[in-house]
Design a protein around this motif. Structure first.
Motif, PDB file in Angstrom:
ATOM      1  N   GLY A 200       0.921  -1.148  -0.176  1.00 57.24           N
ATOM      2  CA  GLY A 200       0.083  -0.008  -0.030  1.00 57.24           C
ATOM      3  C   GLY A 200       0.783   1.244  -0.188  1.00 57.24           C
ATOM      4  N   LEU A 201       1.953   1.050   0.807  1.00 49.34           N
ATOM      5  CA  LEU A 201       2.839   2.451   0.828  1.00 49.34           C
ATOM      6  C   LEU A 201       3.351   2.893  -0.691  1.00 49.34           C
ATOM      7  N   ASN A 202       3.956   1.792  -1.203  1.00 46.94           N
ATOM      8  CA  ASN A 202       4.612   2.143  -2.436  1.00 46.94           C
ATOM      9  C   ASN A 202       3.545   2.260  -3.436  1.00 46.94           C
ATOM     10  N   ARG A 203       2.349   1.831  -3.521  1.00 47.61           N
ATOM     11  CA  ARG A 203       1.279   2.403  -4.554  1.00 47.61           C
ATOM     12  C   ARG A 203       1.017   3.688  -4.187  1.00 47.61           C
ATOM     13  N   ALA A 204       0.768   3.959  -2.985  1.00 44.40           N
ATOM     14  CA  ALA A 204       0.658   5.463  -2.590  1.00 44.40           C
ATOM     15  C   ALA A 204       1.557   6.310  -3.114  1.00 44.40           C
ATOM     16  N   ALA A 238       3.156  -3.369 -11.128  1.00 43.98           N
ATOM     17  CA  ALA A 238       3.403  -3.074 -12.486  1.00 43.98           C
ATOM     18  C   ALA A 238       2.254  -2.201 -13.114  1.00 43.98           C
ATOM     19  N   PRO A 239       1.073  -2.618 -12.904  1.00 38.16           N
ATOM     20  CA  PRO A 239      -0.083  -1.719 -13.350  1.00 38.16           C
ATOM     21  C   PRO A 239      -0.108  -0.361 -12.809  1.00 38.16           C
ATOM     22  N   ALA A 240       0.249  -0.582 -11.477  1.00 39.40           N
ATOM     23  CA  ALA A 240      -0.033   1.038 -10.806  1.00 39.40           C
ATOM     24  C   ALA A 240       1.452   1.914 -11.288  1.00 39.40           C
ATOM     25  N   PHE A 241       2.575   1.195 -11.618  1.00 37.94           N
ATOM     26  CA  PHE A 241       3.541   2.169 -12.272  1.00 37.94           C
ATOM     27  C   PHE A 241       2.937   2.803 -13.626  1.00 37.94           C
ATOM     28  N   VAL A 242       2.489   1.945 -14.559  1.00 34.90           N
ATOM     29  CA  VAL A 242       1.728   2.187 -15.841  1.00 34.90           C
ATOM     30  C   VAL A 242       0.597   3.239 -15.929  1.00 34.90           C
ATOM     31  N   ALA A 243      -0.127   3.187 -14.717  1.00 33.25           N
ATOM     32  CA  ALA A 243      -0.883   4.043 -14.525  1.00 33.25           C
ATOM     33  C   ALA A 243      -0.556   5.399 -13.803  1.00 33.25           C
ATOM     34  N   ALA A 244       0.528   5.369 -13.245  1.00 36.60           N
ATOM     35  CA  ALA A 244       1.078   6.864 -12.373  1.00 36.60           C
ATOM     36  C   ALA A 244       1.823   7.410 -13.723  1.00 36.60           C
ATOM     37  N   LEU A 245       2.432   6.767 -14.673  1.00 41.01           N
ATOM     38  CA  LEU A 245       3.063   7.356 -15.781  1.00 41.01           C
ATOM     39  C   LEU A 245       2.005   7.750 -16.971  1.00 41.01           C
ATOM     40  N   ARG A 251       5.200  10.200 -22.628  1.00 40.57           N
ATOM     41  CA  ARG A 251       4.963   8.959 -22.623  1.00 40.57           C
ATOM     42  C   ARG A 251       6.024   7.786 -22.343  1.00 40.57           C
ATOM     43  N   PRO A 252       6.581   7.927 -21.199  1.00 41.48           N
ATOM     44  CA  PRO A 252       7.506   6.940 -20.620  1.00 41.48           C
ATOM     45  C   PRO A 252       6.960   5.839 -20.446  1.00 41.48           C
ATOM     46  N   ARG A 253       7.922   4.859 -20.961  1.00 46.29           N
ATOM     47  CA  ARG A 253       7.615   3.126 -20.677  1.00 46.29           C
ATOM     48  C   ARG A 253       7.965   2.455 -19.625  1.00 46.29           C
ATOM     49  N   PHE A 254       7.133   1.899 -18.819  1.00 47.95           N
ATOM     50  CA  PHE A 254       7.424   1.152 -17.768  1.00 47.95           C
ATOM     51  C   PHE A 254       7.950  -0.308 -18.109  1.00 47.95           C
TER      52      PHE A 254
END
Length: 355
Positions: A200-204, A238-245, A251-254
C-alpha cells in the motif's frame, strides 16, 4: 515557467530567452563526417555540431553535403544535439551554415500544452514580448509565483523529496541513469500486515514519484528501488506504475523489474533535465547576477562587479538578454572580471572600478 492548478505545481521548466535549448530550431547544416559505426553523420551547425542518425535522413549522405536539419533533442549529458533531416528541403537553399528559424520557446511550448490556461507574467516587458504570439491569454500580475508554488519549485533543486505521511524519495542522476530510492519513513507505522502495508505504501507514493520525474524532466533510463517488499512480489505493482506514468506527455515506458527488484522506466530525452539546467557555468552566472541585483537593490550607492571563472564570464557574455535584464533592473551594466583561480563555476562580488 510553472503550470499550476489550484496552487499545485503541475509542470515546470526554466525560461532562458538568451540561451534557448534549440529544440525545434531549423538549420542549414553541412555534413562534416560520416560515421558508419554509429549509423549516422555529424553535421556542422551555427555554433555547434549535431548528430544525424541514418534513421532520421542521414543514410547515404557524403561529407560536405548541405542540407536542412531540425534539432530533435537538445544537447545534454555531454553530447551535442540530435538532429532530423525530415524537413522540407526545398526552402533550405545553399550557402553557409546558419540558423534559419527558431523553434518554439519554453513559454510557447507550455502554453500550447495547456491551451485553456492564462499566462501570468510579473514583468510588463516580458508580457509585451509574448502577446504577439499568445494574445489576450497574457496578463501582468504582481506575483506570478505565490509562496506555495515558489516553495515547491525551490524543493526541485534538492535530491530529497519529503512526502505527506512521512515517506521520502531520494533522486540521484548519474551519467548512465537516474536512481530513485523510496524510503518508507514514518509510513511504516501501520497496523496492517507487513506485506500489505508495504504494498500500500509503494502504491501511494507512485503518483508523487511520477510527478517528480515530470517536474524535473528526468529522462533516459530511470531505476526505482521501492520500499521493503521482496523482489518477487514487486511485479504486482506493474499496473500501478503504468497508471502513474500515463499522463506524462513524453509517454515514458515502464519496462518491468530487474532481478534485483528495481523498477525500470525509459523516458525520452528531448529537453535538458532540470539538474543540468541548474549546474554549469551559465547557471552559476545567472545565480551570480541575481545575487548582485539583490545586493544592488539593498544598497544602490555601492556599485558592484562580478569576478567569476572564465567559463562563467564567457557564458554571460553569450547571453545578452540576461545582461540587458540586469541593466534594466539595476540601472547599471554589470562589470565582469575573469579570474582563472575560481575554477569552473566560482564567482564573487567585488567593488566596481572605473576605467
Amino acid at each position: 515557467m510553472a503550470v499550476e492548478d489550484g496552487n499545485e505545481l503541475v509542470d515546470f521548466t526554466i525560461f532562458r530567452p538568451g540561451a534557448p535549448d534549440g529544440v525545434g530550431d531549423l538549420h542549414r547544416g553541412r555534413v562534416v563526417s560520416v560515421v558508419p559505426a554509429m549509423a549516422g553523420a555529424f553535421v556542422a551547425l551555427e555554433g555547434a555540431e549535431g548528430f544525424l542518425p541514418d534513421s532520421e535522413g542521414g543514410a547515404g549522405l557524403t561529407q560536405g553535403t548541405i542540407l536542412g536539419v531540425r534539432v530533435a533533442r537538445a544537447a545534454q549529458g555531454g553530447k551535442g544535439p540530435r538532429l532530423t533531416a525530415r524537413v522540407d528541403q526545398a526552402g533550405i537553399g545553399t550557402g553557409p551554415v546558419t540558423l534559419l528559424r527558431r523553434g518554439p520557446g519554453a513559454v510557447e511550448r507550455l502554453a500550447a500544452a495547456y491551451p485553456q490556461a492564462d499566462v501570468l507574467v510579473d514583468d510588463a516587458g516580458v508580457a509585451a514580448s509574448l502577446k504577439p504570439k499568445l494574445g489576450e491569454r497574457v496578463r501582468v500580475t504582481h506575483e506570478a509565483l505565490p509562496d506555495p508554488l515558489a516553495g515547491a519549485i525551490e524543493a526541485l533543486e534538492g535530491p530529497v523529496v519529503d512526502l505527506p505521511g512521512g515517506a521520502r524519495l531520494s533522486i540521484h542522476p548519474t551519467p548512465a541513469l537516474v536512481a530513485i530510492d523510496v524510503d518508507a519513513g514514518a509510513m511504516t507505522a501501520s497496523r496492517e500486515s507487513k506485506g500489505r502495508a508495504q504494498s500500500g505504501l509503494n502504491r501511494a507514493v507512485l503518483p508523487a514519484l511520477a510527478a517528480q520525474i515530470r517536474l524535473r524532466n528526468l529522462s533516459g533510463g530511470i531505476v526505482v528501488d521501492l520500499a521493503g517488499m521482496p523482489a518477487r512480489k514487486r511485479a504486482a505493482l506493474a499496473p500501478a506504475f503504468v497508471a502513474a506514468l500515463a499522463d506524462d506527455p513524453l509517454r515514458p515506458r515502464f519496462l518491468g523489474f530487474t532481478a534485483l527488484g528495481l523498477a525500470e522506466i525509459l523516458r525520452p530525452r528531448v529537453h535538458p533535465p532540470l539538474h543540468e539546467l541548474l549546474s554549469g557555468p551559465h547557471a552559476a552566472g545567472l545565480a551570480a547576477l541575481r545575487a548582485l541585483a539583490r545586493q544592488s537593490a539593498a544598497d544602490p550607492s555601492r556599485p558592484l562587479a562580478l569576478c567569476a571563472a572564465p567559463a562563467v564570464v564567457a557564458a554571460l557574455q553569450a547571453d545578452p538578454v540576461a545582461l540587458d535584464e540586469y541593466a534594466s533592473r539595476t540601472g547599471r551594466r554589470p562589470q565582469l572580471r575573469s579570474d582563472p583561480g575560481l575554477g569552473t563555476t566560482g564567482w564573487r562580488m567585488e567593488a566596481q572600478t572605473h576605467g
